[in-house]
Design a protein around this motif. Structure first.
Motif, PDB file in Angstrom:
ATOM      1  N   GLU A  78       6.023   3.226  -9.226  1.00  0.00           N
ATOM      2  CA  GLU A  78       6.004   3.099  -7.771  1.00  0.00           C
ATOM      3  C   GLU A  78       6.746   4.257  -7.123  1.00  0.00           C
ATOM      4  N   ARG A  79       6.532   4.401  -5.828  1.00  0.00           N
ATOM      5  CA  ARG A  79       6.973   5.560  -5.061  1.00  0.00           C
ATOM      6  C   ARG A  79       8.461   5.871  -5.218  1.00  0.00           C
ATOM      7  N   TYR A  80       9.300   4.857  -5.216  1.00  0.00           N
ATOM      8  CA  TYR A  80      10.736   5.094  -5.190  1.00  0.00           C
ATOM      9  C   TYR A  80      11.358   5.299  -6.576  1.00  0.00           C
TER      10      TYR A  80
ATOM     11  N   ALA B 121       0.841  -1.212   0.000  1.00  0.00           N
ATOM     12  CA  ALA B 121       0.000   0.000   0.000  1.00  0.00           C
ATOM     13  C   ALA B 121       0.867   1.249   0.000  1.00  0.00           C
ATOM     14  N   TYR B 122       1.965   1.194   0.729  1.00  0.00           N
ATOM     15  CA  TYR B 122       2.892   2.336   0.774  1.00  0.00           C
ATOM     16  C   TYR B 122       3.583   2.534  -0.572  1.00  0.00           C
TER      17      TYR B 122
ATOM     18  N   ALA C 278       9.185   4.164  10.114  1.00  0.00           N
ATOM     19  CA  ALA C 278       8.190   3.103  10.249  1.00  0.00           C
ATOM     20  C   ALA C 278       8.235   2.150   9.061  1.00  0.00           C
ATOM     21  N   ILE C 279       8.338   2.685   7.850  1.00  0.00           N
ATOM     22  CA  ILE C 279       8.354   1.796   6.679  1.00  0.00           C
ATOM     23  C   ILE C 279       9.654   1.001   6.631  1.00  0.00           C
ATOM     24  N   HIS C 280      10.758   1.613   7.087  1.00  0.00           N
ATOM     25  CA  HIS C 280      12.022   0.861   7.128  1.00  0.00           C
ATOM     26  C   HIS C 280      11.898  -0.346   8.051  1.00  0.00           C
TER      27      HIS C 280
ATOM     28  N   GLU D 248       0.341   6.459   3.495  1.00  0.00           N
ATOM     29  CA  GLU D 248       1.501   7.226   3.918  1.00  0.00           C
ATOM     30  C   GLU D 248       2.032   6.680   5.234  1.00  0.00           C
ATOM     31  N   LEU D 249       3.347   6.594   5.345  1.00  0.00           N
ATOM     32  CA  LEU D 249       3.991   6.142   6.576  1.00  0.00           C
ATOM     33  C   LEU D 249       5.278   6.926   6.787  1.00  0.00           C
TER      34      LEU D 249
END
Length: 215
Positions: A146-148, A53-54, A65-67, A60-61
């Protein structure tokens, strides 16, 4: 019987890791090896679904936290991975802790802090780094979904990967053709397995799994 070998493929996005992992597993099976494919993040678990989801921008995280979620996703797979390696099953792994550290450090988190949650994980026996310039990655289908997948971040990620690499890593030019890359990876893997099997015949002590990631 020699234990299974942990074979890792790392690299920035769109370097061809997933394709090479699948080709490698298929080729190893053809040669009679017992082998399985693992992917991180494993998006099938509850933690993995939060990560998905992230990554797909639906949640959003905080960066810390996501790490920690990425690390937890690896830890929840550890017992099964150890069991398979001890049973003589080779594992071909698509991304692992090096990715976690590289991406989080590239986002501005402290390198040592990023390593700490993964200390003690099973360490790969053979790590390939598929090296692809960001300018080439951008030309490949799907880049940016994707985000990255942003140029500036990917360039920083590559820099951190190169800080993390050791003399044991095999650097692969990911600009080469898919088949040329596959031939190189398969040759290195077959050599690693052959040497391990020969050593197992000569050794009196057990061939232990390497449980010293980042130590």
């Amino acid at each position: 019987m020699a234990r299974g070998r942990f074979i890792l493929l790392e690299g920035c996005d769109r370097a061809g890791k997933s394709t090479q992992c699948e080709m490698l597993v298929a080729a190893m099976k053809e040669r009679g090896h017992s082998v399985e494919l693992c992917k991180f993040p494993d998006r099938t678990t509850t933690i993995g679904q939060m990560i998905h989801a992230y990554l797909t921008n639906t949640r959003e995280l905080d960066d810390r936290a996501i790490h920690l979620l990425f690390s937890a996703n690896r830890w929840e797979a550890m017992q099964a991975m150890k069991r398979k390696l001890q049973q003589g099953i080779h594992l071909v792994v698509d991304r692992y802790a090096y990715s976690g550290v590289a991406f989080s450090t590239a986002k501005g988190l402290d390198l040592t802090w990023c390593k700490n949650p993964d200390r003690g994980l099973v360490r790969p026996d053979l790590t390939f780094f598929l090296d692809l310039p960001t300018s080439e990655a951008e030309k490949r289908g799907g880049f940016g979904e994707e985000r990255y997948e942003k140029r500036e971040l990917q360039e920083r990620v590559r820099d951190v990967f190169l800080q993390l690499k050791s003399n044991e890593w095999v650097i692969v030019d990911a600009c080469k053709s898919v088949q040329s890359m596959h031939n190189e990876l398969l040759r290195e893997v077959e050599h690693k397995i052959r040497v391990a099997e020969e050593d197992a015949k000569l050794a009196d002590d057990e061939d232990d799994i390497l449980e010293d990631m980042f130590m």
